[in-house]
Write a protein that holds these residues in place. Structure first.
Motif, PDB file in Angstrom:
ATOM      1  N   ARG A 179     -33.608  13.954   5.231  1.00  0.00           N
ATOM      2  CA  ARG A 179     -32.484  13.027   5.322  1.00  0.00           C
ATOM      3  C   ARG A 179     -32.272  12.578   6.761  1.00  0.00           C
ATOM      4  O   ARG A 179     -31.982  11.409   7.028  1.00  0.00           O
ATOM      5  N   TYR A 180     -32.393  13.510   7.695  1.00  0.00           N
ATOM      6  CA  TYR A 180     -32.286  13.134   9.109  1.00  0.00           C
ATOM      7  C   TYR A 180     -33.403  12.153   9.479  1.00  0.00           C
ATOM      8  O   TYR A 180     -33.178  11.188  10.207  1.00  0.00           O
ATOM      9  N   MET A 181     -34.593  12.416   8.992  1.00  0.00           N
ATOM     10  CA  MET A 181     -35.724  11.531   9.311  1.00  0.00           C
ATOM     11  C   MET A 181     -35.506  10.146   8.697  1.00  0.00           C
ATOM     12  O   MET A 181     -35.786   9.129   9.336  1.00  0.00           O
ATOM     13  N   ALA A 182     -35.006  10.094   7.459  1.00  0.00           N
ATOM     14  CA  ALA A 182     -34.755   8.803   6.807  1.00  0.00           C
ATOM     15  C   ALA A 182     -33.663   8.034   7.558  1.00  0.00           C
ATOM     16  O   ALA A 182     -33.784   6.815   7.764  1.00  0.00           O
ATOM     17  N   PHE A 183     -32.606   8.745   7.975  1.00  0.00           N
ATOM     18  CA  PHE A 183     -31.557   8.106   8.764  1.00  0.00           C
ATOM     19  C   PHE A 183     -32.138   7.550  10.056  1.00  0.00           C
ATOM     20  O   PHE A 183     -31.880   6.403  10.422  1.00  0.00           O
ATOM     21  N   GLY A 184     -32.927   8.368  10.757  1.00  0.00           N
ATOM     22  CA  GLY A 184     -33.540   7.936  12.016  1.00  0.00           C
ATOM     23  C   GLY A 184     -34.434   6.730  11.821  1.00  0.00           C
ATOM     24  O   GLY A 184     -34.410   5.786  12.617  1.00  0.00           O
ATOM     25  N   ALA A 185     -35.227   6.753  10.758  1.00  0.00           N
ATOM     26  CA  ALA A 185     -36.123   5.626  10.480  1.00  0.00           C
ATOM     27  C   ALA A 185     -35.320   4.352  10.212  1.00  0.00           C
ATOM     28  O   ALA A 185     -35.653   3.285  10.732  1.00  0.00           O
ATOM     29  N   CYS A 186     -34.259   4.467   9.418  1.00  0.00           N
ATOM     30  CA  CYS A 186     -33.416   3.297   9.141  1.00  0.00           C
ATOM     31  C   CYS A 186     -32.769   2.783  10.415  1.00  0.00           C
ATOM     32  O   CYS A 186     -32.705   1.576  10.651  1.00  0.00           O
ATOM     33  N   PHE A 187     -32.293   3.701  11.236  1.00  0.00           N
ATOM     34  CA  PHE A 187     -31.656   3.298  12.487  1.00  0.00           C
ATOM     35  C   PHE A 187     -32.648   2.563  13.383  1.00  0.00           C
ATOM     36  O   PHE A 187     -32.342   1.501  13.931  1.00  0.00           O
ATOM     37  N   VAL A 188     -33.862   3.100  13.524  1.00  0.00           N
ATOM     38  CA  VAL A 188     -34.873   2.482  14.394  1.00  0.00           C
ATOM     39  C   VAL A 188     -35.300   1.124  13.840  1.00  0.00           C
ATOM     40  O   VAL A 188     -35.374   0.146  14.589  1.00  0.00           O
ATOM     41  N   VAL A 189     -35.567   1.052  12.543  1.00  0.00           N
ATOM     42  CA  VAL A 189     -35.973  -0.224  11.939  1.00  0.00           C
ATOM     43  C   VAL A 189     -34.847  -1.251  12.095  1.00  0.00           C
ATOM     44  O   VAL A 189     -35.094  -2.412  12.450  1.00  0.00           O
ATOM     45  N   GLY A 190     -33.613  -0.827  11.851  1.00  0.00           N
ATOM     46  CA  GLY A 190     -32.476  -1.732  12.012  1.00  0.00           C
ATOM     47  C   GLY A 190     -32.330  -2.211  13.440  1.00  0.00           C
ATOM     48  O   GLY A 190     -32.079  -3.391  13.691  1.00  0.00           O
ATOM     49  N   LEU A 191     -32.507  -1.302  14.381  1.00  0.00           N
ATOM     50  CA  LEU A 191     -32.405  -1.664  15.797  1.00  0.00           C
ATOM     51  C   LEU A 191     -33.520  -2.637  16.188  1.00  0.00           C
ATOM     52  O   LEU A 191     -33.265  -3.641  16.867  1.00  0.00           O
ATOM     53  N   VAL A 192     -34.738  -2.369  15.735  1.00  0.00           N
ATOM     54  CA  VAL A 192     -35.865  -3.255  16.050  1.00  0.00           C
ATOM     55  C   VAL A 192     -35.613  -4.653  15.482  1.00  0.00           C
ATOM     56  O   VAL A 192     -35.833  -5.655  16.169  1.00  0.00           O
ATOM     57  N   LEU A 193     -35.142  -4.725  14.239  1.00  0.00           N
ATOM     58  CA  LEU A 193     -34.860  -6.035  13.646  1.00  0.00           C
ATOM     59  C   LEU A 193     -33.755  -6.768  14.408  1.00  0.00           C
ATOM     60  O   LEU A 193     -33.850  -7.976  14.638  1.00  0.00           O
ATOM     61  N   SER A 194     -32.721  -6.046  14.793  1.00  0.00           N
ATOM     62  CA  SER A 194     -31.638  -6.675  15.549  1.00  0.00           C
ATOM     63  C   SER A 194     -32.117  -7.186  16.905  1.00  0.00           C
ATOM     64  O   SER A 194     -31.753  -8.279  17.337  1.00  0.00           O
ATOM     65  N   VAL A 195     -32.944  -6.395  17.581  1.00  0.00           N
ATOM     66  CA  VAL A 195     -33.501  -6.822  18.875  1.00  0.00           C
ATOM     67  C   VAL A 195     -34.431  -8.016  18.685  1.00  0.00           C
ATOM     68  O   VAL A 195     -34.397  -8.971  19.468  1.00  0.00           O
ATOM     69  N   MET A 196     -35.256  -7.974  17.623  1.00  0.00           N
ATOM     70  CA  MET A 196     -36.138  -9.122  17.330  1.00  0.00           C
ATOM     71  C   MET A 196     -35.301 -10.384  17.111  1.00  0.00           C
ATOM     72  O   MET A 196     -35.654 -11.465  17.588  1.00  0.00           O
ATOM     73  N   GLY A 197     -34.194 -10.230  16.376  1.00  0.00           N
ATOM     74  CA  GLY A 197     -33.310 -11.368  16.145  1.00  0.00           C
ATOM     75  C   GLY A 197     -32.748 -11.904  17.440  1.00  0.00           C
ATOM     76  O   GLY A 197     -32.671 -13.115  17.638  1.00  0.00           O
ATOM     77  N   THR A 198     -32.385 -11.003  18.340  1.00  0.00           N
ATOM     78  CA  THR A 198     -31.844 -11.416  19.628  1.00  0.00           C
ATOM     79  C   THR A 198     -32.890 -12.188  20.433  1.00  0.00           C
ATOM     80  O   THR A 198     -32.569 -13.184  21.087  1.00  0.00           O
ATOM     81  N   VAL A 199     -34.137 -11.754  20.376  1.00  0.00           N
ATOM     82  CA  VAL A 199     -35.218 -12.467  21.057  1.00  0.00           C
ATOM     83  C   VAL A 199     -35.396 -13.849  20.434  1.00  0.00           C
ATOM     84  O   VAL A 199     -35.596 -14.845  21.141  1.00  0.00           O
ATOM     85  N   LEU A 200     -35.301 -13.917  19.105  1.00  0.00           N
ATOM     86  CA  LEU A 200     -35.478 -15.196  18.412  1.00  0.00           C
ATOM     87  C   LEU A 200     -34.404 -16.208  18.775  1.00  0.00           C
ATOM     88  O   LEU A 200     -34.657 -17.413  18.775  1.00  0.00           O
ATOM     89  N   ILE A 201     -33.206 -15.740  19.081  1.00  0.00           N
ATOM     90  CA  ILE A 201     -32.129 -16.679  19.414  1.00  0.00           C
ATOM     91  C   ILE A 201     -32.464 -17.445  20.695  1.00  0.00           C
ATOM     92  O   ILE A 201     -32.133 -18.615  20.834  1.00  0.00           O
ATOM     93  N   PHE A 202     -33.141 -16.782  21.622  1.00  0.00           N
ATOM     94  CA  PHE A 202     -33.495 -17.439  22.881  1.00  0.00           C
ATOM     95  C   PHE A 202     -34.654 -18.420  22.719  1.00  0.00           C
ATOM     96  O   PHE A 202     -34.872 -19.256  23.583  1.00  0.00           O
ATOM     97  N   SER A 203     -35.388 -18.303  21.603  1.00  0.00           N
ATOM     98  CA  SER A 203     -36.462 -19.257  21.350  1.00  0.00           C
ATOM     99  C   SER A 203     -35.993 -20.401  20.456  1.00  0.00           C
ATOM    100  O   SER A 203     -36.788 -21.242  20.058  1.00  0.00           O
ATOM    101  N   GLY A 204     -34.694 -20.397  20.129  1.00  0.00           N
ATOM    102  CA  GLY A 204     -34.134 -21.507  19.360  1.00  0.00           C
ATOM    103  C   GLY A 204     -34.214 -21.349  17.857  1.00  0.00           C
ATOM    104  O   GLY A 204     -33.857 -22.261  17.125  1.00  0.00           O
ATOM    105  N   HIS A 205     -34.636 -20.222  17.370  1.00  0.00           N
ATOM    106  CA  HIS A 205     -34.741 -19.985  15.925  1.00  0.00           C
ATOM    107  C   HIS A 205     -33.467 -19.300  15.431  1.00  0.00           C
ATOM    108  O   HIS A 205     -33.449 -18.102  15.190  1.00  0.00           O
ATOM    109  N   MET A 206     -32.405 -20.079  15.293  1.00  0.00           N
ATOM    110  CA  MET A 206     -31.101 -19.527  14.938  1.00  0.00           C
ATOM    111  C   MET A 206     -31.104 -18.870  13.562  1.00  0.00           C
ATOM    112  O   MET A 206     -30.540 -17.794  13.384  1.00  0.00           O
ATOM    113  N   ALA A 207     -31.718 -19.507  12.567  1.00  0.00           N
ATOM    114  CA  ALA A 207     -31.721 -18.947  11.219  1.00  0.00           C
ATOM    115  C   ALA A 207     -32.509 -17.641  11.185  1.00  0.00           C
ATOM    116  O   ALA A 207     -32.086 -16.668  10.556  1.00  0.00           O
TER     117      ALA A 207
END
Length: 161
Positions: A34-62
């Motif tokens: 359960r700790y590993m699943a939580f950690g994996a979800c947290f890391v994947v969520g963080l990576v997606l959020s950071v990727m989204g933040t990078v995309l905003i600077f390239s003009g891909h708002m959606a």
């Protein structure tokens, strides 16, 4: 004020009832899994959020809105592995946080609709910012005096302007 677990004298070494011991969860995982699943979800969520933040600077708002929203949802679902999805849902629908939870879900849906159907990038950005605020307010309800802290910080910022 309520905590996400029952603080009381019990047989546990920590002095409170262990929220993980009550519900084995949907997948019947061990504590370590359960700790590993939580950690994996947290890391994947963080990576997606950071990727989204990078995309905003390239003009891909959606694309930003979708990555950011999915990152938030995956991170939030990770909590279900710690305390159980059923308990997480019960806690989310308690009167103290129900309004914030429903606003967050509404903004999440609005962000996806805006990204896929309307395709208005600036509106996606505005909805994602509102989504962040709703998630922060919802999350603060789990922290003792968390909402009061947010109110005081916002008040101090407003007075400084």
């Amino acid at each position: 004020m309520s905590l996400p677990f029952n603080v009381q004298r019990s047989g546990s070494k920590l002095g409170f009832d262990d929220p993980m011991s009550e519900d084995p969860g949907l997948f019947n995982l061990s504590r370590t899994e359960r700790y590993m699943a939580f950690g994996a979800c947290f890391v994947v969520g963080l990576v997606l959020s950071v990727m989204g933040t990078v995309l905003i600077f390239s003009g891909h708002m959606a694309a930003f809105a979708v990555c950011y929203s999915l990152g938030n949802v995956i991170s939030l679902l990770g909590m279900g592995f710690l305390i159980g999805f059923k308990r997480q849902f019960k806690m989310a629908t308690q009167p103290v946080r129900l309004t914030a939870f429903l606003i967050y879900i509404g903004l999440l849906i609005a962000t996806f609709v805006t990204a896929f159907a309307l395709k208005i990038g600036v509106l996606c950005l505005i909805l994602a910012i509102c989504q962040f605020c709703a998630l922060a307010w919802y999350s603060a309800s789990y922290v003792p005096f968390g909402r009061k802290l947010i109110k005081n910080l916002c008040g101090a910022c407003a007075r400084a302007i």
